[in-house]
Design a protein around this motif. Structure first.
Motif, PDB file in Angstrom:
ATOM      1  N   GLY A   1       0.802  -1.196   0.000  1.00  0.00           N
ATOM      2  CA  GLY A   1       0.000   0.000   0.000  1.00  0.00           C
ATOM      3  C   GLY A   1       0.843   1.257   0.000  1.00  0.00           C
ATOM      4  N   ALA A   2       0.155   2.404   0.052  1.00  0.00           N
ATOM      5  CA  ALA A   2       0.828   3.699  -0.012  1.00  0.00           C
ATOM      6  C   ALA A   2       1.822   3.905   1.134  1.00  0.00           C
ATOM      7  CB  ALA A   2      -0.217   4.819  -0.034  1.00  0.00           C
ATOM      8  N   PRO A   3       1.514   3.481   2.376  1.00  0.00           N
ATOM      9  CA  PRO A   3       2.504   3.658   3.462  1.00  0.00           C
ATOM     10  C   PRO A   3       3.798   2.905   3.184  1.00  0.00           C
ATOM     11  CG  PRO A   3       0.333   3.265   4.366  1.00  0.00           C
ATOM     12  CD  PRO A   3       0.223   3.005   2.903  1.00  0.00           C
ATOM     13  N   ALA A   4       3.687   1.701   2.603  1.00  0.00           N
ATOM     14  CA  ALA A   4       4.892   0.926   2.314  1.00  0.00           C
ATOM     15  C   ALA A   4       5.730   1.612   1.250  1.00  0.00           C
ATOM     16  CB  ALA A   4       4.506  -0.475   1.871  1.00  0.00           C
ATOM     17  N   VAL A   5       5.066   2.183   0.209  1.00  0.00           N
ATOM     18  CA  VAL A   5       5.789   2.910  -0.836  1.00  0.00           C
ATOM     19  C   VAL A   5       6.509   4.108  -0.227  1.00  0.00           C
ATOM     20  CG1 VAL A   5       5.536   4.259  -2.958  1.00  0.00           C
ATOM     21  CG2 VAL A   5       4.227   2.141  -2.662  1.00  0.00           C
ATOM     22  N   ALA A   6       5.802   4.851   0.627  1.00  0.00           N
ATOM     23  CA  ALA A   6       6.408   6.030   1.259  1.00  0.00           C
ATOM     24  C   ALA A   6       7.580   5.635   2.143  1.00  0.00           C
ATOM     25  CB  ALA A   6       5.343   6.774   2.052  1.00  0.00           C
ATOM     26  N   GLN A   7       7.442   4.510   2.858  1.00  0.00           N
ATOM     27  CA  GLN A   7       8.521   4.046   3.726  1.00  0.00           C
ATOM     28  C   GLN A   7       9.770   3.726   2.919  1.00  0.00           C
ATOM     29  OE1 GLN A   7       7.811   0.316   5.679  1.00  0.00           O
ATOM     30  NE2 GLN A   7       9.322   0.688   7.299  1.00  0.00           N
ATOM     31  N   TYR A   8       9.585   3.017   1.757  1.00  0.00           N
ATOM     32  CA  TYR A   8      10.739   2.638   0.938  1.00  0.00           C
ATOM     33  C   TYR A   8      11.404   3.889   0.368  1.00  0.00           C
ATOM     34  CZ  TYR A   8      13.667  -0.006  -2.265  1.00  0.00           C
ATOM     35  OH  TYR A   8      14.751  -0.550  -2.905  1.00  0.00           O
ATOM     36  N   LEU A   9      10.607   4.847  -0.105  1.00  0.00           N
ATOM     37  CA  LEU A   9      11.188   6.070  -0.660  1.00  0.00           C
ATOM     38  C   LEU A   9      11.940   6.863   0.415  1.00  0.00           C
ATOM     39  CD1 LEU A   9       8.313   7.257  -3.049  1.00  0.00           C
ATOM     40  CD2 LEU A   9      10.470   6.150  -3.683  1.00  0.00           C
ATOM     41  N   SER A  10      11.450   6.819   1.643  1.00  0.00           N
ATOM     42  CA  SER A  10      12.143   7.536   2.732  1.00  0.00           C
ATOM     43  C   SER A  10      13.489   6.900   3.035  1.00  0.00           C
ATOM     44  CB  SER A  10      11.261   7.559   3.982  1.00  0.00           C
ATOM     45  OG  SER A  10      11.094   6.239   4.502  1.00  0.00           O
ATOM     46  N   VAL A  11      13.575   5.576   2.884  1.00  0.00           N
ATOM     47  CA  VAL A  11      14.868   4.910   3.074  1.00  0.00           C
ATOM     48  C   VAL A  11      15.862   5.390   2.031  1.00  0.00           C
ATOM     49  CG1 VAL A  11      16.049   2.684   3.030  1.00  0.00           C
ATOM     50  CG2 VAL A  11      13.864   2.911   4.205  1.00  0.00           C
ATOM     51  N   LEU A  12      15.374   5.483   0.735  1.00  0.00           N
ATOM     52  CA  LEU A  12      16.262   5.962  -0.321  1.00  0.00           C
ATOM     53  C   LEU A  12      16.683   7.405  -0.071  1.00  0.00           C
ATOM     54  CD1 LEU A  12      14.596   4.498  -3.560  1.00  0.00           C
ATOM     55  CD2 LEU A  12      16.491   3.561  -2.211  1.00  0.00           C
ATOM     56  N   GLU A  13      15.763   8.220   0.402  1.00  0.00           N
ATOM     57  CA  GLU A  13      16.091   9.620   0.667  1.00  0.00           C
ATOM     58  C   GLU A  13      17.133   9.725   1.774  1.00  0.00           C
ATOM     59  OE1 GLU A  13      12.786  11.944   1.853  1.00  0.00           O
ATOM     60  OE2 GLU A  13      13.861  13.834   1.709  1.00  0.00           O
ATOM     61  N   ALA A  14      17.003   8.853   2.773  1.00  0.00           N
ATOM     62  CA  ALA A  14      17.961   8.880   3.876  1.00  0.00           C
ATOM     63  C   ALA A  14      19.350   8.486   3.404  1.00  0.00           C
ATOM     64  CB  ALA A  14      17.488   7.955   4.993  1.00  0.00           C
ATOM     65  N   ARG A  15      19.429   7.663   2.386  1.00  0.00           N
ATOM     66  CA  ARG A  15      20.728   7.243   1.877  1.00  0.00           C
ATOM     67  C   ARG A  15      21.378   8.297   1.004  1.00  0.00           C
ATOM     68  NH1 ARG A  15      22.950   2.619   1.614  1.00  0.00           N
ATOM     69  NH2 ARG A  15      23.498   2.857  -0.599  1.00  0.00           N
ATOM     70  N   CYS A  16      20.568   9.254   0.487  1.00  0.00           N
ATOM     71  CA  CYS A  16      21.110  10.272  -0.414  1.00  0.00           C
ATOM     72  C   CYS A  16      21.719  11.407   0.426  1.00  0.00           C
ATOM     73  CB  CYS A  16      20.018  10.816  -1.321  1.00  0.00           C
ATOM     74  SG  CYS A  16      20.593  12.109  -2.461  1.00  0.00           S
TER      75      CYS A  16
END
Length: 479
Positions: free
Chosen positions: A389-404
């Motif tokens: 769902g949308a929360p899981a998508v947002a969670q994954y994108l936040s992980v990528l943002e944290a790595r940048c």
């Protein structure tokens, strides 16, 4: 004995009775007559009357002659064809024809010819017309003469004397023998039969003509019927054309509807491509600034501390798997997850199948597994995610943002349901002084779990990554 009239005797002699002498047979035999010859005799009596004769010769050598003047007086002569009489002598002779007989005193005009003056004996000569045989008793002999053809000869004799008596010329006539008459009769019969056959042929021709006329009329009627049927068929075809036109219009309307839908989809894809091209342009050295990627995707996030960034140097397809930025190592992702992800779910296996991957050589750290391989100009990664769902998508994108550690930008589309799965697409970019990376993602969820597919690449080859993701989505929707 009575004397014969000299004129009659002379007439009979003039008819041509001059024969060679021969002994008279004891018995005269009946034989068939030859042709009867009727014609004028070129002498006249003392009172100026003209004569005609009718004569015939038999096969036994005898001849029979009847002479008559224009008044009807007749004489009957027998030519024996041989010298058997005393010229000038008189003899008794009895003639039999039917029931009539006449005993006459005859004179031997020559040694061959015996002449009896019959006078105007109509009964006797009428009987000769109707009977076939004339018998004569003479000098103790019985003679028989066939009268076949005599009736016609007597008629011609009367005609001859009538014509001659009027001072006109009568042309000699030769009447056919019975055999000749029979042949002529047969010929006439054949002619009549031929005429009848011709008449039958005419009738047949008329029947054929009538039949042909009837057939022509029938063909005309059939042709008319076919014309009417053709007109009816043409009318039906025109009606069918209208129905076909209506069906074609319906089909065209459906095609137009589909075309409009395709145009809408093309517009969406064009917008998506334009966005990614903007990301690509933002990654070029001439335009790389901390805010370019964020402006390209219209989203700006807080930048994590630089020490959190794991830079990936060089072209994405040439990078080592361990240097990947947008698909980090399992250990890194495991540290970011709370709680830790369970073992891979079936959705990941389905995704690998859609990508034509055998599922081998997974990188695993704890409960996190990642499958990574190079395809074309992209580094492809498939990773199960313990939520959907949308929360899981947002969670994954936040992980990528944290790595940048630099400028991070993202853009996510609304979920699209295809069969039993839901798909969310997204594009991300990370830019700092030492690192530039971009990726297109697909979040594929079956409602309980999610598989994340990353196509990481460089700025120059972003279009290739978009094409690979589009192929994946086509397989997902076609399942």
């Amino acid at each position: 004995m009575m004397m014969m009239r000299p004129a009659i005797v002379a007439a009979l002699l003039a008819a041509g009775f001059i024969f060679t002498a021969a002994p008279l047979s004891a018995q005269g035999l009946r034989s068939e007559p030859g042709e009867w010859v009727v014609g004028p005799i070129n002498i006249k009596s003392s009172n100026g009357l003209s004569f005609c004769s009718m004569k015939t010769r038999y096969a036994n050598g005898h001849s029979l002659v009847v002479a008559s003047d224009s008044k009807g007086a007749r004489s009957l002569a027998i030519d024996f064809g041989k010298k058997s009489l005393t010229a000038g002598s008189q003899y008794y002779v009895t003639f039999y024809v039917g029931p009539i007989h006449r005993t006459m005193v005859a004179i031997a005009a020559t040694t061959d010819v015996l002449i009896a003056q019959m006078g105007d004996d109509r009964d006797f000569f009428d009987m000769m017309r109707s009977k076939d045989v004339l018998d004569a008793d003479f000098n103790n002999q019985q003679l028989s003469f066939s009268l076949k053809g005599a009736a016609q000869a007597l008629d011609e004799l009367a005609a001859c004397t009538s014509v001659q008596g009027q001072g006109q010329v009568y042309t000699q006539a030769k009447l056919p023998t019975p055999a000749q008459a029979a042949a002529k009769a047969a010929e006439a019969k054949a002619v009549a039969a031929e005429l009848a056959r011709n008449e039958d042929m005419k009738i047949s021709e008329q029947a054929v003509s009538t039949s042909l006329s009837d057939e022509i009329q029938r063909l005309r009627e059939e042709n008319r019927r076919l014309q009417l049927e053709n007109q009816a068929v043409s009318a039906r075809l025109q009606e069918g054309d209208l129905a076909a036109a209506q069906a074609e219009l319906t089909a065209l309307a459906e095609l137009e509807r589909r075309e409009r839908a395709l145009k809408i989809e093309n517009e969406r894809l064009r917008d998506e491509t334009d966005s990614m091209l903007a990301v690509q342009e933002s990654l070029t050295p001439s335009t790389r600034t901390p805010g370019t990627a964020a402006e390209a995707v219209s989203v700006r996030f807080q930048t994590p501390p630089p020490q959190a960034i794991q830079p990936a140097a060089g072209h994405a397809a040439a990078q080592a798997v361990g240097d990947a930025v947008m698909s980090p190592d399992p250990e890194v992702m495991e540290a970011a997850l709370t709680p830790k992800a369970p073992a891979p779910k079936p959705i990941a296996a389905r995704t690998l199948t859609w990508l034509a991957h055998d599922g081998a050589a997974a990188e695993t750290a704890g409960d996190i597994s990642v499958w990574r391989w190079v395809n074309g100009n992209s580094l492809v990664a498939v990773q199960p995610w313990p939520a959907a769902g949308a929360p899981a998508v947002a969670q994954y994108l936040s992980v990528l943002e944290a790595r940048c550690g630099g400028d991070f930008a993202q853009q996510a589309a609304a979920p699209v349901v295809s069969g039993t799965v839901s798909v969310v697409t997204a594009e991300v970019a990370c830019i700092d002084a030492d690192n530039q990376a971009a990726a297109v993602l697909a979040f594929i969820s079956d409602g309980s779990e999610m598989a994340v597919v990353t196509f990481e690449t460089g700025a120059e080859t972003i279009a290739d990554a978009l094409g690979q993701r589009q192929s994946l989505l086509a397989r997902v929707s076609g399942e």
